[in-house]
Write an enzyme that holds these catalytic residues in place. Sequence first.
Site, PDB file in Angstrom:
ATOM      1  N   GLU A  97      30.125  36.863  24.160  1.00  0.00           N
ATOM      2  CA  GLU A  97      31.113  35.925  23.641  1.00  0.00           C
ATOM      3  C   GLU A  97      32.101  35.538  24.743  1.00  0.00           C
ATOM      4  O   GLU A  97      32.393  36.330  25.654  1.00  0.00           O
ATOM      5  CB  GLU A  97      31.870  36.548  22.465  1.00  0.00           C
ATOM      6  CG  GLU A  97      31.011  36.829  21.241  1.00  0.00           C
ATOM      7  CD  GLU A  97      30.526  35.560  20.563  1.00  0.00           C
ATOM      8  OE1 GLU A  97      31.164  34.508  20.751  1.00  0.00           O
ATOM      9  OE2 GLU A  97      29.513  35.624  19.851  1.00  0.00           O
ATOM     10  N   ARG A 114      42.409  25.330  13.620  1.00  0.00           N
ATOM     11  CA  ARG A 114      42.775  24.248  14.537  1.00  0.00           C
ATOM     12  C   ARG A 114      42.666  22.859  13.909  1.00  0.00           C
ATOM     13  O   ARG A 114      43.145  21.880  14.476  1.00  0.00           O
ATOM     14  CB  ARG A 114      41.918  24.328  15.806  1.00  0.00           C
ATOM     15  CG  ARG A 114      42.398  25.406  16.782  1.00  0.00           C
ATOM     16  CD  ARG A 114      41.604  25.364  18.059  1.00  0.00           C
ATOM     17  NE  ARG A 114      40.303  25.992  17.908  1.00  0.00           N
ATOM     18  CZ  ARG A 114      39.314  25.890  18.786  1.00  0.00           C
ATOM     19  NH1 ARG A 114      39.460  25.147  19.867  1.00  0.00           N
ATOM     20  NH2 ARG A 114      38.163  26.507  18.589  1.00  0.00           N
ATOM     21  N   ARG A 118      33.431  -6.957  -6.043  1.00  0.00           N
ATOM     22  CA  ARG A 118      33.451  -5.626  -6.648  1.00  0.00           C
ATOM     23  C   ARG A 118      32.115  -5.323  -7.321  1.00  0.00           C
ATOM     24  O   ARG A 118      31.205  -6.165  -7.334  1.00  0.00           O
ATOM     25  CB  ARG A 118      34.619  -5.542  -7.625  1.00  0.00           C
ATOM     26  CG  ARG A 118      35.992  -5.595  -6.944  1.00  0.00           C
ATOM     27  CD  ARG A 118      37.118  -5.719  -7.950  1.00  0.00           C
ATOM     28  NE  ARG A 118      37.103  -4.616  -8.902  1.00  0.00           N
ATOM     29  CZ  ARG A 118      37.826  -4.596 -10.025  1.00  0.00           C
ATOM     30  NH1 ARG A 118      38.606  -5.646 -10.330  1.00  0.00           N
ATOM     31  NH2 ARG A 118      37.773  -3.573 -10.850  1.00  0.00           N
ATOM     32  N   GLY A 142      34.147  37.899  11.009  1.00  0.00           N
ATOM     33  CA  GLY A 142      33.203  37.570  12.071  1.00  0.00           C
ATOM     34  C   GLY A 142      31.878  37.051  11.549  1.00  0.00           C
ATOM     35  O   GLY A 142      31.564  37.136  10.353  1.00  0.00           O
ATOM     36  N   ASN A 161      32.630 -25.680 -10.034  1.00  0.00           N
ATOM     37  CA  ASN A 161      33.769 -25.656  -9.117  1.00  0.00           C
ATOM     38  C   ASN A 161      34.924 -24.966  -9.844  1.00  0.00           C
ATOM     39  O   ASN A 161      35.426 -25.470 -10.856  1.00  0.00           O
ATOM     40  CB  ASN A 161      34.172 -27.058  -8.693  1.00  0.00           C
ATOM     41  CG  ASN A 161      35.247 -27.013  -7.620  1.00  0.00           C
ATOM     42  OD1 ASN A 161      34.995 -26.692  -6.472  1.00  0.00           O
ATOM     43  ND2 ASN A 161      36.474 -27.336  -8.008  1.00  0.00           N
ATOM     44  N   GLY A 211      43.835 -28.890 -15.037  1.00  0.00           N
ATOM     45  CA  GLY A 211      44.640 -27.928 -14.305  1.00  0.00           C
ATOM     46  C   GLY A 211      45.809 -27.412 -15.120  1.00  0.00           C
ATOM     47  O   GLY A 211      46.423 -28.146 -15.890  1.00  0.00           O
ATOM     48  N   ASN A 271      35.864  22.054  15.743  1.00  0.00           N
ATOM     49  CA  ASN A 271      36.958  22.992  15.516  1.00  0.00           C
ATOM     50  C   ASN A 271      38.324  22.328  15.473  1.00  0.00           C
ATOM     51  O   ASN A 271      39.322  22.997  15.197  1.00  0.00           O
ATOM     52  CB  ASN A 271      36.959  24.074  16.611  1.00  0.00           C
ATOM     53  CG  ASN A 271      35.761  24.991  16.498  1.00  0.00           C
ATOM     54  OD1 ASN A 271      35.544  25.618  15.472  1.00  0.00           O
ATOM     55  ND2 ASN A 271      34.964  25.047  17.551  1.00  0.00           N
TER      56      ASN A 271
END
Length: 464
Positions: free
Chosen positions: A157, A15, A340, A82, A384, A430, A230
């Site tokens: 059962e 199932r 990380r 079983g 920075n 930059g 199940n």
Amino acid sequence: MSLSIVIMAAGKGTRMKSSRPKVLHKLAGRPMLDHVIGTTGTLQADRQVVITGHGADMVESAMKSAFAEAPLEFVRQEPQLGTGHAVQQAVPVLPDDGITLILNGDTPLIHASTAQALVDACGGDKLALLTINLTDPTGYGRIVRDDTGVKVLGIVEHKDATPEQRAINEVYTGMMAAPTARLKQWLARLDNKNAQGEYYLTDVVAMAQAEGLSVVAAQPRDEVEVLGVNSPAQLADLERRFQRVQAERLMEQGVRLADPARFDLRGTLKCGQDVDIDVNCVFEGQVTLGDEVQIGANCVIRNATIARGAVIHPFTHIDGDTQGASVGEGALIGPFARLRPGAKLGKGVHIGNFVEVKNSTLADGAKANHLAYLGDADVGERVNYGAGSITANYDGANKHRTVIGNDVHVGSNCVLIAPISLGDGATIGGGSTISKDAPAGQLTVARAKQVSLNGWQRPQKVKR
């Protein structure tokens, strides 16, 4: 008296509609069978036997990996005929004395105290069944008692039960403890004369009664301990029940959860005072939150330590993996940040939106507020680090480190090609690509000269 534990984990789980063996489906981030073995490991058993069948190679490999130091033994049930047939496969490895405790691999939340109570109820001279009263007992074997309601006569059962027996609410959970010598004898006498044509373990109850052996029942403290899985729906229901229990435990300790129904703990979580956790947060592995920590909505945090007063803004992902990750006191992380393994952030560090930090140390007061990457770096105090800047730490074969001194200012859109060192107080213009060490206290710029071309025209689209 010796104790043997047998865990049934051979079923296919039709199932579940999955190629994965049922007991390997995860609850709170761990396979269901992993939960059971983790619990039984505290009972100091002389042996633990896992019965495998469907997907046996996968199940055995996963458990050997998860419990490399545990004395696990595996036996196989092929084909699956079983529950009684399953336990028959364990008979050759069981001793002739002591007690055998039988548990289910798809009932992951059994408590060690409940399992021990079942062993104690057996005492070596009785058959002890773990039972519970359910509002809806559909699918479970019913406990049949005598007219006094005290003596257990047997288990029927669900498929074989009469309408009157199906009205019984006390059910067998699939777990029992029995004198091993007697259990072996009963197993040898099982037959499959029933509606399913299977060998039922529950038939040993009638055998015990016929021999005059006392059959007793023990019950768990909470229904959630004995709920099996199940189907995907049952797994999801058990997940929410389990998470609710964990949420309530944390709230009893003073943790404020915005909505306990939208909280997931898949490991251990230790919290200080006045911790606030917003909705849809997932905690995995080992996580520690200091006093006054705030966790925003939709965060995933794994194997990390977050110090007092830190604020983790929404949609932040922290994954320390095996190395761990740490966030210093009063730090501000996110939103949409990623830490990380090996990320170690000092006091007051700011890691802003779409900033990734891997295997790097940022000293007190360092800031990387926008769209940046810091990998394999040592960053000094009050640095920075500009938007769009990255450490180019991989040369195609090896990783190299970048060392950034105190009070360094790295402009936007810079590439720092490791190995490299930026001296204290250095400023990086930059748009620079820096491949050599930058001296302390100086401006370093490495970019092409700006040129404007007079008379240049933008290409025009040709009309046809």
